[in-house]
Each structure stands twice: as structure tokens, then as C-alpha cells.
Design a protein around this motif. Structure first.
Motif, PDB file in Angstrom:
ATOM      1  N   GLN A   1       0.835  -1.195   0.000  1.00 24.26           N
ATOM      2  CA  GLN A   1       0.000   0.000   0.000  1.00 24.26           C
ATOM      3  C   GLN A   1       0.869   1.244   0.000  1.00 24.26           C
ATOM      4  OE1 GLN A   1      -1.344  -0.571   4.477  1.00 24.26           O
ATOM      5  NE2 GLN A   1      -1.790   1.504   3.779  1.00 24.26           N
ATOM      6  N   THR A   2       0.319   2.290  -0.570  1.00 29.15           N
ATOM      7  CA  THR A   2       0.987   3.587  -0.569  1.00 29.15           C
ATOM      8  C   THR A   2       0.421   4.425   0.564  1.00 29.15           C
ATOM      9  OG1 THR A   2      -0.624   4.462  -2.154  1.00 29.15           O
ATOM     10  CG2 THR A   2       1.422   3.527  -3.045  1.00 29.15           C
ATOM     11  N   VAL A   3       1.305   5.141   1.232  1.00 22.82           N
ATOM     12  CA  VAL A   3       0.901   6.002   2.346  1.00 22.82           C
ATOM     13  C   VAL A   3       0.814   7.429   1.811  1.00 22.82           C
ATOM     14  CG1 VAL A   3       1.462   6.796   4.665  1.00 22.82           C
ATOM     15  CG2 VAL A   3       2.038   4.462   3.960  1.00 22.82           C
TER      16      VAL A   3
ATOM     17  N   ILE B   1       3.695  12.043   9.164  1.00 21.60           N
ATOM     18  CA  ILE B   1       3.112  10.938   8.401  1.00 21.60           C
ATOM     19  C   ILE B   1       3.606   9.647   9.024  1.00 21.60           C
ATOM     20  CG2 ILE B   1       2.914   9.852   6.143  1.00 21.60           C
ATOM     21  CD1 ILE B   1       3.399  12.567   4.888  1.00 21.60           C
ATOM     22  N   THR B   2       2.685   8.817   9.503  1.00 20.98           N
ATOM     23  CA  THR B   2       3.031   7.610  10.251  1.00 20.98           C
ATOM     24  C   THR B   2       2.685   6.355   9.456  1.00 20.98           C
ATOM     25  OG1 THR B   2       0.880   7.632  11.357  1.00 20.98           O
ATOM     26  CG2 THR B   2       2.696   8.787  12.444  1.00 20.98           C
ATOM     27  N   ALA B   3       3.285   5.235   9.885  1.00 23.04           N
ATOM     28  CA  ALA B   3       3.022   3.944   9.240  1.00 23.04           C
ATOM     29  C   ALA B   3       1.659   3.417   9.674  1.00 23.04           C
ATOM     30  CB  ALA B   3       4.107   2.945   9.609  1.00 23.04           C
ATOM     31  N   PRO B   4       0.806   3.003   8.733  1.00 18.30           N
ATOM     32  CA  PRO B   4      -0.524   2.510   9.112  1.00 18.30           C
ATOM     33  C   PRO B   4      -0.501   1.127   9.747  1.00 18.30           C
ATOM     34  CG  PRO B   4      -0.218   2.335   6.750  1.00 18.30           C
ATOM     35  CD  PRO B   4       0.997   3.028   7.283  1.00 18.30           C
TER      36      PRO B   4
ATOM     37  N   SER C   1      -0.183  11.652   1.928  1.00 17.16           N
ATOM     38  CA  SER C   1      -0.166  12.794   2.837  1.00 17.16           C
ATOM     39  C   SER C   1      -1.574  13.387   2.879  1.00 17.16           C
ATOM     40  CB  SER C   1       0.838  13.848   2.372  1.00 17.16           C
ATOM     41  OG  SER C   1       0.764  15.002   3.191  1.00 17.16           O
ATOM     42  N   THR C   2      -2.128  13.476   4.065  1.00 22.63           N
ATOM     43  CA  THR C   2      -3.502  13.968   4.189  1.00 22.63           C
ATOM     44  C   THR C   2      -3.607  15.433   3.816  1.00 22.63           C
ATOM     45  OG1 THR C   2      -3.821  12.372   5.971  1.00 22.63           O
ATOM     46  CG2 THR C   2      -5.479  14.090   5.744  1.00 22.63           C
TER      47      THR C   2
ATOM     48  N   LYS D   1       3.586  -0.072  13.403  1.00 26.10           N
ATOM     49  CA  LYS D   1       2.425   0.798  13.280  1.00 26.10           C
ATOM     50  C   LYS D   1       2.580   2.024  14.179  1.00 26.10           C
ATOM     51  CE  LYS D   1      -2.607   0.854  13.755  1.00 26.10           C
ATOM     52  NZ  LYS D   1      -3.817   0.072  14.093  1.00 26.10           N
TER      53      LYS D   1
ATOM     54  N   THR E   1       5.769   3.732  -0.177  1.00 28.49           N
ATOM     55  CA  THR E   1       5.099   2.442  -0.330  1.00 28.49           C
ATOM     56  C   THR E   1       5.569   1.512   0.775  1.00 28.49           C
ATOM     57  OG1 THR E   1       4.981   2.726  -2.727  1.00 28.49           O
ATOM     58  CG2 THR E   1       4.657   0.514  -1.878  1.00 28.49           C
TER      59      THR E   1
ATOM     60  N   ALA F   1       0.632  10.287  -2.669  1.00 27.07           N
ATOM     61  CA  ALA F   1       1.367   9.196  -2.030  1.00 27.07           C
ATOM     62  C   ALA F   1       2.831   9.572  -1.890  1.00 27.07           C
ATOM     63  CB  ALA F   1       1.223   7.918  -2.838  1.00 27.07           C
TER      64      ALA F   1
END
Length: 465
Positions: free
Chosen positions: A72-74, A292-295, A76-77, A95, A320, A317
Motif C-alpha cells: 500500500q501507498t501512504v 506521516i506515520t506507518a498505518p 499525505s492527508t 504501526k 510504499t 502518495a
């Protein structure tokens, strides 16, 4: 030994006397070849009755059974500028670990004390709302006081009207008495004047009677004036009673208007407070998006944005991540004509790219380097003319190799019915599909139970016979 000196096959004494018979022999090569061909034919015939496992062959790739286990790609909100990287590619993360930190690029959020100032504005607005509520309570108390004063004033005015009405009645009685005195004085004056004309009364007595008549006239006039004044006072009291209600109604309407204006301001203030609380909550949440944190637990595969100071767009994104310990599954694509032959739980043999294997598709028990699986998912719609199935590891078979990675190639064949080799060859030559067998565990159990019931029934019939 010379060829001429070799012993002849024929031992007949008649033929042995001829030299030519000594050079004639019976050939054995044809017989040996015939025996070999007959043996091979017999082997082929016997091999035709050996069991052959029908199968459906397909290719695909390794994926994961659960969507959250796939790469998955993380994103930026929020939009921002890259300020610091906290990880590198290939690093294991847990996490909640911070992957990177960004800073604000919108001028609306440049103020470092924006949260504190917004909180101060909210508190000031809440204080103003409380004071306005106190004003509304005071206006309500004022209205209660006005209503109470209205009742007291109305009662007082009604009492005054009653008193004035009684006074009018008294003045009317006085006027009637004054009218009677006036009539009596007028009649006495007329008789006195008649007696004076006859000479029976003196002028002095006549003048006294005339004076008394004037006094009666003045008393009657005074009573009439007093009655008129009382009646006017009664009308004024009644008018005052009517105007009193209108006057208090005007005051109450004005107070009600002020109270409603205050209430409207309260509602407006409450709406602004709710909006400011929403804005404060958004600012608080936005402050958490700078990191930005790891889900989930996994490995950093690739950084999609590089360097420091790069601008990151909203929702773009940045990295990854491959989740840790994914539940692997083989993603295979089969032809539509083979879909009816598959069912959930059907056994599948798999060969993975990069893993040495010796495969005999018809004899899975003799294959080497293959691994077992079971059909876990069968798509209900096609994908580019073929149907996708997901195969998970068979818990009753050897576990899949640990070095396997998502995206590697896989070759699989679903195991169907066992048939003789001659039947399989005949089916392949005629282009017939494999035999349809429902391999689900429930069906197999029910089928076995049915067979046992049927067998038991036949035994009962035999016993009855």
C-alpha cells in the motif's frame, strides 16, 4: 572358427551331405523385434489402464488473501513541504512510527500560536454568550414584573372606575334633591308673588322668597356641575383603564422584542461557537498530520517523494509499505469453461518461480517441489475473458516456502477426478472437458453417507429376500 566350418542348424543326414546347406541359416532378428514390439504393445495397453488425475492448468502471481496485507501507498492527508525523513528504504517499521515530517505551506496556518489564539476566541465568545443569557434572564424577569404591575394597575384603575361610578350616583341623587328644592322654591315664589299682588304679603317677604329661589337655583346648578364633573371623571377613569392595558402591552412588546433579539443573538453565538469548536478541532487534528506515520507493521519498499523541501500535494502518495507477515494466496486465472469444474475447497498443486520442481501433472503424488493449496475464492465476474481464483495454503500439506514474495509467478493445476490414461487421451483427442466432480467437503460427506445408506438398503433387501 571359419564360417564354412560352423555347424549347420539342420541335422538331417540328407541335407548335411550338401555344402550349400552349410551356408544357409534361419534369421532371428525379426522374431526378436516382434517379441519386443509385442511386449511394448502390451505395456502400452496395460499403461492405458493406469490412473490419471485430470486437472485444470493455469498461471498467475502471488498475492495476499486479505486486502490489508497487500502493498500500500501512504498518502499525505494535507499539503505541505518535506522537512525531515525518519526512515530509509527497506527499513522495518511498526504501526505508528513516523515516516516523515512536513511543514505548512498555506498562509492561513502559518501562525505558530494559531491553536492558542483560536482557543482564546472561543473562550471570549463563550463568555459573551453567558452574559447574553444573563441579559435574557433579566428581560424575562422584567416581563414578569411588567405583567405583575399591569395586574395591580388594572385592579387599581377598576377600583377608581367603581369609586367614580358611585360618586356619579351620589351626585345624581344630589341633583335630584336640588331639582326638587328648585321646583318647591319656584312654586313658593309664584304663590308669594300672587299674594303680593293681592296685597296679602309684604315686599320684604317676597324678596326673601326670591332670595331663597335664587339659592335653590344655585344649588341645582352646582349639583348639575358636580354631576357633570363626576361623569367626566368616570369617563376619564374608564379611558385610563383602557389606556393602561395598551401602555403596558407596549412595554411588554418592547421587552419581548428585546428578549427575542437577545435569544437570536444567543442562537447566533451558539452557531459561531460550534463553528469555532469545529475549526479548533480541525486545527488540532491537522497538527497531527504534520507527521506521516506507518498505518501498520511492515517494510518501507520505496520512497515516492525524495529530497528535502519538496512540495507534497494533498492526498499524494509519499511512500510504499509492504505489510509484515502477509497471508499469501496464489492468484490464478482460468478459462470460463473450467469454472463449473471448480468449487471452494478444491485441492490445487502449485509450482513457484525460482523453486526447483519436477512435475508430473497426471500423477501429483510423484511430483517433486510442488506445494498444496485449496481454492478459497472464485470471482463471480470475469476479468478480460477469464475468471480469477485465489488459492490458499493447504493446512494438511507441506507449508509454502518462507522466501516467497508477493508478485512472483506461480503455475498451478487444480486436481479433478482420477480416470484411466486411455480415457484421458480419448478426451483430449475429442476436445471434451474433464469430468465434473463436486469436490466440496459437505458434498463428499453427504455422498459417502448416501452410498453407505444405499449399501445398507441393499443388504436389508438381500436379507429380506
Amino acid at each position: 572358427m571359419p564360417f564354412a566350418d560352423r555347424p549347420l542348424v539342420a541335422t538331417d543326414p540328407l541335407t548335411s551331405s550338401f555344402r550349400s546347406f552349410r551356408y544357409v541359416q534361419t534369421p532371428r532378428t525379426g522374431r526378436v523385434l516382434a517379441r519386443w514390439l509385442a511386449g511394448l504393445g502390451l505395456l502400452v495397453l496395460l499403461a492405458g489402464f493406469m490412473p490419471w488425475t485430470q486437472n485444470i492448468r493455469s498461471t498467475g502471481t502471488l498475492t495476499t488473501l486479505r486486502p490489508q496485507d497487500r502493498p500500500q501507498t501512504v498518502p499525505s492527508t494535507i499539503a505541505g513541504r518535506i522537512d525531515r525523513w525518519n526512515v530509509r528504504e527497506g527499513q522495518a517499521v511498526r504501526k505508528g512510527d513516523t515516516l516523515m515530517t512536513i511543514t505548512e505551506i498555506k498562509e492561513k496556518y502559518f501562525d505558530p500560536q494559531l491553536l492558542a489564539r483560536t482557543r482564546e476566541q472561543l473562550e471570549a465568545k463563550i463568555s459573551a454568550l453567558e452574559e447574553n443569557r444573563a441579559k435574557g434572564a433579566a428581560l424575562s424577569s422584567q416581563q414578569d414584573a411588567l405583567r405583575t404591575g399591569l395586574q395591580v394597575s388594572l385592579e387599581k384603575a377598576r377600583n377608581k372606575v367603581t369609586q367614580t361610578r358611585l360618586k356619579v350616583g351620589s351626585d345624581e341623587a344630589d341633583l335630584r334633591a336640588a331639582n326638587n328644592d328648585f321646583d318647591i322654591a319656584r312654586q313658593q315664589l309664584e304663590r308669594q308673588e300672587a299674594l303680593y299682588q293681592q296685597g296679602l304679603k309684604s315686599l320684604t317677604e317676597l324678596e326673601q322668597r326670591r332670595l331663597k329661589f335664587q339659592e335653590s337655583t344655585a344649588k341645582r346648578q352646582s349639583a348639575e356641575n358636580k354631576l357633570a364633573a363626576s361623569r367626566q371623571e368616570l369617563e376619564n377613569a374608564q379611558l385610563e383603564l383602557s389606556s393602561l392595558a395598551a401602555d403596558y402591552q407596549d412595554k411588554l412588546a418592547k421587552s419581548e422584542s428585546d428578549r427575542r433579539s437577545t435569544t437570536a443573538y444567543q442562537f447566533d453565538s451558539e452557531g459561531q461557537i460550534a463553528k469555532m469548536r469545529n475549526e479548533l478541532a480541525n486545527l488540532s487534528i491537522r497538527a497531527g498530520f504534520y507527521h506521516i506515520t506507518a498505518p501498520q507493521d511492515g517494510y518501507v519498499v520505496r520512497a515516492l517523494k525524495t529530497g528535502l523541501g519538496d512540495i507534497v500535494k494533498e492526498g499524494e502518495a509519499v511512500v510504499t509499505i509492504m505489510p509484515n507477515a502477509p497471508a499469501l494466496a496464489a492468484e490464478l486465472y482460468v478459462q470460463p469453461m473450467d469454472i463449473p469444474l471448480l468449487s471452494l475447497g478444491r485441492k490445487v498443486r502449485l509450482q513457484f518461480d525460482g523453486w526447483p520442481a519436477l512435475v508430473f501433472s497426471g500423477w501429483p503424488g510423484t511430483s517433486f517441489g510442488t506445494f498444496g493449496g485449496r481454492v478459497a475464492v472464485i470471482d463471480n465476474i470475469d476479468s478480460n475473458g477469464r475468471y480469477r481464483i485465489l488459492v490458499t495454503p493447504d493446512p494438511d500439506d507441506e507449508p509454502w516456502p518462507k522466501p516467497l514474495r508477493v508478485g512472483s509467478g506461480v503455475y498451478g493445476w487444480a486436481l479433478l477426478d482420477d480416470v484411466p490414461i486411455w480415457y484421458e487421451l480419448w478426451r483430449q483427442l475429442n476436445g471434451f472437458p474433464p469430468n465434473f466432480v463436486d469436490g466440496s467437503p459437505a458434498k463428499e460427506k453427504s455422498g459417502a453417507a448416501g452410498k453407505s445408506d444405499k449399501k445398507g438398503g441393499s443388504n436389508d433387501e438381500e436379507e429380506s429376500k
